[in-house]
Design a protein around this motif. Structure first.
Motif, PDB file in Angstrom:
ATOM      1  N   VAL A  51       0.837  -1.203   0.000  1.00 41.62           N
ATOM      2  CA  VAL A  51       0.000   0.000   0.000  1.00 41.62           C
ATOM      3  C   VAL A  51       0.870   1.251   0.000  1.00 41.62           C
ATOM      4  N   LEU A  52       1.957   1.222   0.749  1.00 41.48           N
ATOM      5  CA  LEU A  52       2.876   2.367   0.752  1.00 41.48           C
ATOM      6  C   LEU A  52       3.407   2.632  -0.648  1.00 41.48           C
ATOM      7  N   GLY A  53       3.822   1.573  -1.351  1.00 43.65           N
ATOM      8  CA  GLY A  53       4.332   1.739  -2.709  1.00 43.65           C
ATOM      9  C   GLY A  53       3.293   2.344  -3.641  1.00 43.65           C
ATOM     10  N   LYS A  54       2.050   1.882  -3.524  1.00 39.16           N
ATOM     11  CA  LYS A  54       0.973   2.441  -4.341  1.00 39.16           C
ATOM     12  C   LYS A  54       0.736   3.909  -4.011  1.00 39.16           C
ATOM     13  N   SER A  55       0.749   4.222  -2.714  1.00 42.97           N
ATOM     14  CA  SER A  55       0.475   5.608  -2.315  1.00 42.97           C
ATOM     15  C   SER A  55       1.574   6.556  -2.792  1.00 42.97           C
ATOM     16  N   LEU A  56       2.799   6.076  -2.836  1.00 40.99           N
ATOM     17  CA  LEU A  56       3.897   6.892  -3.374  1.00 40.99           C
ATOM     18  C   LEU A  56       3.661   7.182  -4.852  1.00 40.99           C
ATOM     19  N   LYS A  57       3.269   6.157  -5.593  1.00 40.25           N
ATOM     20  CA  LYS A  57       3.021   6.362  -7.025  1.00 40.25           C
ATOM     21  C   LYS A  57       1.868   7.333  -7.235  1.00 40.25           C
ATOM     22  N   ARG A  58       0.828   7.208  -6.413  1.00 40.25           N
ATOM     23  CA  ARG A  58      -0.315   8.102  -6.540  1.00 40.25           C
ATOM     24  C   ARG A  58       0.073   9.547  -6.266  1.00 40.25           C
ATOM     25  N   SER A  59       1.056   9.749  -5.407  1.00 40.63           N
ATOM     26  CA  SER A  59       1.456  11.112  -5.048  1.00 40.63           C
ATOM     27  C   SER A  59       2.147  11.845  -6.194  1.00 40.63           C
ATOM     28  N   GLY A  60       2.514  11.107  -7.234  1.00 42.92           N
ATOM     29  CA  GLY A  60       3.190  11.737  -8.364  1.00 42.92           C
ATOM     30  C   GLY A  60       4.655  12.011  -8.116  1.00 42.92           C
ATOM     31  N   THR A  61       5.281  11.245  -7.226  1.00 42.98           N
ATOM     32  CA  THR A  61       6.696  11.468  -6.934  1.00 42.98           C
ATOM     33  C   THR A  61       7.563  11.298  -8.170  1.00 42.98           C
ATOM     34  N   THR A  62       8.625  12.042  -8.229  1.00 46.97           N
ATOM     35  CA  THR A  62       9.589  11.925  -9.319  1.00 46.97           C
ATOM     36  C   THR A  62      10.805  11.117  -8.892  1.00 46.97           C
ATOM     37  N   ARG A  63      10.814  10.658  -7.631  1.00 44.86           N
ATOM     38  CA  ARG A  63      11.936   9.878  -7.125  1.00 44.86           C
ATOM     39  C   ARG A  63      11.669   8.385  -7.270  1.00 44.86           C
ATOM     40  N   LYS A  64      12.727   7.632  -7.176  1.00 41.19           N
ATOM     41  CA  LYS A  64      12.625   6.184  -7.283  1.00 41.19           C
ATOM     42  C   LYS A  64      12.078   5.603  -5.987  1.00 41.19           C
ATOM     43  N   SER A  65      11.349   4.501  -6.080  1.00 43.05           N
ATOM     44  CA  SER A  65      10.873   3.795  -4.892  1.00 43.05           C
ATOM     45  C   SER A  65      11.610   2.464  -4.785  1.00 43.05           C
ATOM     46  N   VAL A  66      12.208   2.224  -3.620  1.00 42.48           N
ATOM     47  CA  VAL A  66      13.056   1.048  -3.413  1.00 42.48           C
ATOM     48  C   VAL A  66      12.605   0.317  -2.158  1.00 42.48           C
TER      49      VAL A  66
END
Length: 376
Positions: free
Chosen positions: A20-35
């Protein structure tokens, strides 16, 4: 060198939160990588799900404090494995990172955190002269990693987990200045035990990251597929905490790319749209307040807005009455001792696909009588 949001999953149980955290990061429109850092304890299915929601998975070796006595004070023996969080400092392929615990959820874009320096974090609600290690800004460094392990061996952790260790290691955080102290909205506790209702009414619309502290997480509640509502283990609490539980479940069950990047018009599940709308409505009404026409006890109260949302989304039930379609039991955690040798990492690029996510109900792993709000 790039910058990245980093999290950790050492069990299938916490991996649910990480998804869920990974999905929420993507929804936020972040330009950084998620690891996401993972250990060998995760099942193949869990790894497949994580690969859908994170840009990169890194296999690491697990660390454990083995400090049962101090962890017993917290009544949270499972927190020993959180020492594995120290491996984050070995990710030297990134120049700066923001660590997010797997039981956090991003509500708004927080890319501005990368403007902060190491170690930046929000005060802990239990002892504000300490920072909460659920959200913090850091700079990966092999030298810092080795020093952290040496410190762990010689000094240990006053609470048996990573938070005690990191607060002692970065002991000047409380006196270093405001630039290293993150506002509470970057690590807002979603439990009534730690929440100040009037303040939430005033500042709740600014919340950027929600942190589900305590042994009972959103995924330990029941979700009723027939009604689309969460059946909580316990009654009471802020309306907001119930709303956040519903938002967590809706994001957990979201499939495809519908939850990604709110800035592109893809606003995700209905509960997330309701939250966004509540924030907009509240902001508009605050402008009306500032013009001298507030309705402090009526519709303009932020908690009234949330209470309405809660009534639409939440049910409180006895766990024995909950109906589930299937259950999931987290696997046992395997631990290893602390070593000062460099971490060996294997990087796997995650392929983001649009296959449907599992939508079965997760059963509760704790009972209401055993629930006690504690640190994580």
């Amino acid at each position: 060198m790039t910058e990245a949001f980093v999290s950790l999953a050492t069990t299938d149980d916490y991996a649910r939160g990480a998804n869920v955290l990974g999905k929420s990061l993507k929804r936020s429109g972040t330009t950084r990588k998620s690891v996401i850092m993972i250990t060998k304890n995760l099942s193949s299915h869990t790894k497949e799900e994580l690969a859908k929601n994170w840009d990169e998975m890194i296999d690491i070796t697990e660390l454990n404090s083995h400090d049962k006595e101090r962890l017993a004070v917290l009544e949270r023996p499972e927190l020993g494995c959180t020492f594995t969080k120290l491996r984050a400092w070995t990710l030297t392929q990134f120049k700066k990172c923001v660590f997010l615990d797997a039981d956090t959820m991003v509500l708004q874009n927080v890319d501005d955190l990368f403007d902060r320096e190491e170690l930046s974090a929000a005060p802990d609600v239990g002892w504000p002269d300490c920072f909460n290690s659920g959200v913090f800004v850091f700079k990966p460094s092999q030298d810092t990693y080795v020093k952290l392990l040496e410190f762990a061996k010689k000094v240990g952790s006053f609470d048996g987990g990573d938070q005690g260790l990191l607060n002692d290691f970065f002991g000047d955080w409380a006196t270093k200045g405001s630039s290293h102290r993150l506002p509470f909205v970057y690590n807002m506790v979603a439990n009534i035990t730690y929440s100040y209702t009037p303040a939430f009414m005033r500042y709740g619309q600014n919340v950027k990251i929600v942190h589900f502290l305590g042994a009972v997480k959103p995924w330990h509640h029941y979700f009723d597929d027939s009604t689309g509502k969460v059946k909580k283990l316990t009654s009471g609490g802020l309306a907001a905490s119930d709303v956040f539980a519903k938002m967590w479940w809706d994001m957990f069950k979201a499939t495809g790319d519908s939850y990604k990047d709110s800035q592109s018009g893809q606003t995700g599940p209905a509960s997330w749209q309701n939250w966004d709308q509540a924030r907009v409505v509240y902001t508009d009404r605050r402008e009306r307040w500032e013009k001298g026409t507030p309705d402090y006890t009526g519709e303009d109260r932020f908690d009234n807005i949330l209470s309405h949302m809660k009534s639409m989304m939440i049910t409180t039930t006895d766990t024995t009455a909950a109906t589930t379609t299937s259950t999931t039991t987290p696997p046992a955690t395997t631990t290893t001792g602390i070593s000062t040798t460099s971490a060996t990492t294997t990087t796997t690029s995650a392929t983001t696909t649009t296959t449907s996510a599992t939508t079965t109900t997760i059963s509760a792993t704790t009972t209401t009588s055993a629930v006690k709000e504690t640190k994580e």
